[in-house]
Design a protein around this motif. Structure first.
Motif, PDB file in Angstrom:
ATOM      1  N   VAL A  50      32.952  49.959  73.946  1.00  0.00           N
ATOM      2  CA  VAL A  50      32.173  51.096  74.918  1.00  0.00           C
ATOM      3  C   VAL A  50      30.442  50.052  75.282  1.00  0.00           C
ATOM      4  N   GLU A  51      30.506  50.032  76.558  1.00  0.00           N
ATOM      5  CA  GLU A  51      29.272  49.244  76.829  1.00  0.00           C
ATOM      6  C   GLU A  51      28.179  50.559  76.502  1.00  0.00           C
ATOM      7  N   ARG A  52      26.763  49.659  75.744  1.00  0.00           N
ATOM      8  CA  ARG A  52      25.618  50.414  75.431  1.00  0.00           C
ATOM      9  C   ARG A  52      25.058  49.565  76.079  1.00  0.00           C
ATOM     10  N   ARG A  53      23.448  50.715  76.950  1.00  0.00           N
ATOM     11  CA  ARG A  53      22.727  49.966  77.549  1.00  0.00           C
ATOM     12  C   ARG A  53      21.131  50.466  76.701  1.00  0.00           C
ATOM     13  N   PHE A  54      20.769  49.194  76.857  1.00  0.00           N
ATOM     14  CA  PHE A  54      19.358  49.523  76.354  1.00  0.00           C
ATOM     15  C   PHE A  54      17.854  48.644  76.833  1.00  0.00           C
ATOM     16  N   ARG A  55      16.990  49.442  76.527  1.00  0.00           N
ATOM     17  CA  ARG A  55      15.246  49.023  76.517  1.00  0.00           C
ATOM     18  C   ARG A  55      14.967  48.922  75.301  1.00  0.00           C
ATOM     19  N   LEU A  56      14.353  47.756  74.938  1.00  0.00           N
ATOM     20  CA  LEU A  56      13.225  47.768  74.352  1.00  0.00           C
ATOM     21  C   LEU A  56      11.581  47.428  74.689  1.00  0.00           C
ATOM     22  N   ASP A  57      10.849  47.722  73.739  1.00  0.00           N
ATOM     23  CA  ASP A  57       9.525  47.048  73.657  1.00  0.00           C
ATOM     24  C   ASP A  57       8.518  47.388  72.761  1.00  0.00           C
ATOM     25  N   ALA A  58       8.093  46.294  72.828  1.00  0.00           N
ATOM     26  CA  ALA A  58       7.620  45.741  71.454  1.00  0.00           C
ATOM     27  C   ALA A  58       6.256  45.101  71.577  1.00  0.00           C
ATOM     28  N   PRO A  59       5.202  44.455  70.406  1.00  0.00           N
ATOM     29  CA  PRO A  59       3.714  44.681  71.326  1.00  0.00           C
ATOM     30  C   PRO A  59       3.806  42.794  71.192  1.00  0.00           C
ATOM     31  N   ASP A  60       4.933  42.573  70.750  1.00  0.00           N
ATOM     32  CA  ASP A  60       5.037  40.658  71.370  1.00  0.00           C
ATOM     33  C   ASP A  60       6.358  40.510  71.082  1.00  0.00           C
ATOM     34  N   VAL A  61       6.314  38.589  71.174  1.00  0.00           N
ATOM     35  CA  VAL A  61       7.839  37.999  71.727  1.00  0.00           C
ATOM     36  C   VAL A  61       8.654  38.722  70.047  1.00  0.00           C
ATOM     37  N   GLU A  62       8.054  38.272  69.097  1.00  0.00           N
ATOM     38  CA  GLU A  62       8.499  38.741  67.872  1.00  0.00           C
ATOM     39  C   GLU A  62       8.575  39.784  67.241  1.00  0.00           C
ATOM     40  N   ARG A  63       8.029  41.142  67.719  1.00  0.00           N
ATOM     41  CA  ARG A  63       8.632  42.273  67.289  1.00  0.00           C
ATOM     42  C   ARG A  63       9.780  42.378  68.201  1.00  0.00           C
ATOM     43  N   LEU A  64       9.202  41.703  69.585  1.00  0.00           N
ATOM     44  CA  LEU A  64      10.624  42.067  69.846  1.00  0.00           C
ATOM     45  C   LEU A  64      12.286  42.001  69.593  1.00  0.00           C
ATOM     46  N   VAL A  65      12.047  40.022  68.924  1.00  0.00           N
ATOM     47  CA  VAL A  65      13.476  39.626  67.639  1.00  0.00           C
ATOM     48  C   VAL A  65      13.736  40.662  67.023  1.00  0.00           C
ATOM     49  N   VAL A  66      12.644  41.603  66.269  1.00  0.00           N
ATOM     50  CA  VAL A  66      12.873  42.034  65.177  1.00  0.00           C
ATOM     51  C   VAL A  66      13.439  43.472  65.742  1.00  0.00           C
ATOM     52  N   ALA A  67      12.586  44.177  67.030  1.00  0.00           N
ATOM     53  CA  ALA A  67      13.473  44.978  67.342  1.00  0.00           C
ATOM     54  C   ALA A  67      14.701  45.052  68.030  1.00  0.00           C
ATOM     55  N   LEU A  68      15.480  43.853  68.745  1.00  0.00           N
ATOM     56  CA  LEU A  68      16.532  43.996  69.245  1.00  0.00           C
ATOM     57  C   LEU A  68      17.527  43.923  67.931  1.00  0.00           C
ATOM     58  N   LEU A  69      17.466  43.417  66.931  1.00  0.00           N
ATOM     59  CA  LEU A  69      18.186  43.419  65.332  1.00  0.00           C
ATOM     60  C   LEU A  69      18.477  44.332  64.613  1.00  0.00           C
ATOM     61  N   GLN A  70      16.995  45.024  65.162  1.00  0.00           N
ATOM     62  CA  GLN A  70      17.049  46.750  64.301  1.00  0.00           C
ATOM     63  C   GLN A  70      18.066  47.249  65.063  1.00  0.00           C
ATOM     64  N   GLU A  71      17.912  47.320  65.939  1.00  0.00           N
ATOM     65  CA  GLU A  71      18.635  47.593  66.773  1.00  0.00           C
ATOM     66  C   GLU A  71      20.440  47.818  66.578  1.00  0.00           C
ATOM     67  N   ILE A  72      21.236  46.239  66.402  1.00  0.00           N
ATOM     68  CA  ILE A  72      22.242  45.999  66.088  1.00  0.00           C
ATOM     69  C   ILE A  72      22.381  46.815  64.593  1.00  0.00           C
ATOM     70  N   ILE A  73      21.381  46.936  63.771  1.00  0.00           N
ATOM     71  CA  ILE A  73      21.325  47.296  62.381  1.00  0.00           C
ATOM     72  C   ILE A  73      21.593  48.932  62.851  1.00  0.00           C
ATOM     73  N   PHE A  74      20.908  49.667  63.643  1.00  0.00           N
ATOM     74  CA  PHE A  74      20.668  50.871  63.572  1.00  0.00           C
ATOM     75  C   PHE A  74      22.149  51.115  63.869  1.00  0.00           C
ATOM     76  N   LEU A  75      22.748  50.781  65.139  1.00  0.00           N
ATOM     77  CA  LEU A  75      23.846  51.173  65.328  1.00  0.00           C
ATOM     78  C   LEU A  75      25.468  51.228  64.429  1.00  0.00           C
ATOM     79  N   VAL A  76      24.949  50.013  63.352  1.00  0.00           N
ATOM     80  CA  VAL A  76      25.575  50.276  62.233  1.00  0.00           C
ATOM     81  C   VAL A  76      25.867  50.964  61.976  1.00  0.00           C
ATOM     82  N   ASP A  77      24.204  51.529  60.982  1.00  0.00           N
ATOM     83  CA  ASP A  77      24.346  52.520  59.978  1.00  0.00           C
ATOM     84  C   ASP A  77      24.349  54.041  60.034  1.00  0.00           C
TER      85      ASP A  77
END
Length: 140
Positions: A50-77
């Protein structure tokens, strides 16, 4: 000259490191997401994804990486699904949007410990002459 997109993992004391690269920021982010998934599962049946769309915002590009990876971890958990593909369609240094095709965890074989979180320590992302590179330490 740009490199083809890709990722790899490296050992780290009690954790793991995912390195990714791509010709542009969206490709690099896509690869770091795929690299995280490859660390702990191998999908044996992607039928019915199933396709899931996402949009993530962060204060900087480093936190954007964290937000993307945490989104994946959230989906699993929280939802019991795992991405079979991660595609970041657009990205800048403070936001990204894209889609993940997900399947139930039962459609995957666990090949490593499940990730718990992303460490800010050791996090790197940078634009180079060859494109973008990223390195994230994953707490397992």
């Amino acid at each position: 000259m740009t490199r083809e997109p890709g990722h790899r993992s490296l050992p780290h004391t009690a954790d793991t490191i995912v390195e990714a690269w791509g010709p542009d920021l969206p490709a690099c982010l896509s690869e770091v997401g795929r690299g995280l998934v490859a660390e702990f599962v191998e999908v044996v049946d992607a039928g019915g994804a199933v396709e899931r769309r996402f949009r993530l915002d962060a204060p900087d590009v480093e936190r954007l990486v964290v937000a993307l990876l945490q989104e994946i971890i959230f989906l699993v958990d929280a939802e019991g699904v795992v991405p079979v593909d991660v595609r970041v369609d657009t990205a800048d240094d403070r936001s990204c949007s894209g889609r993940m095709r997900v399947v139930p965890l039962e459609a995957a074989v666990q090949v490593g410990p499940a990730p718990k979180s992303v460490s800010l320590s050791g996090l790197e992302i940078a634009s180079t002459d060859a494109g973008w590179t990223c390195r994230a330490v994953i707490d397992i």
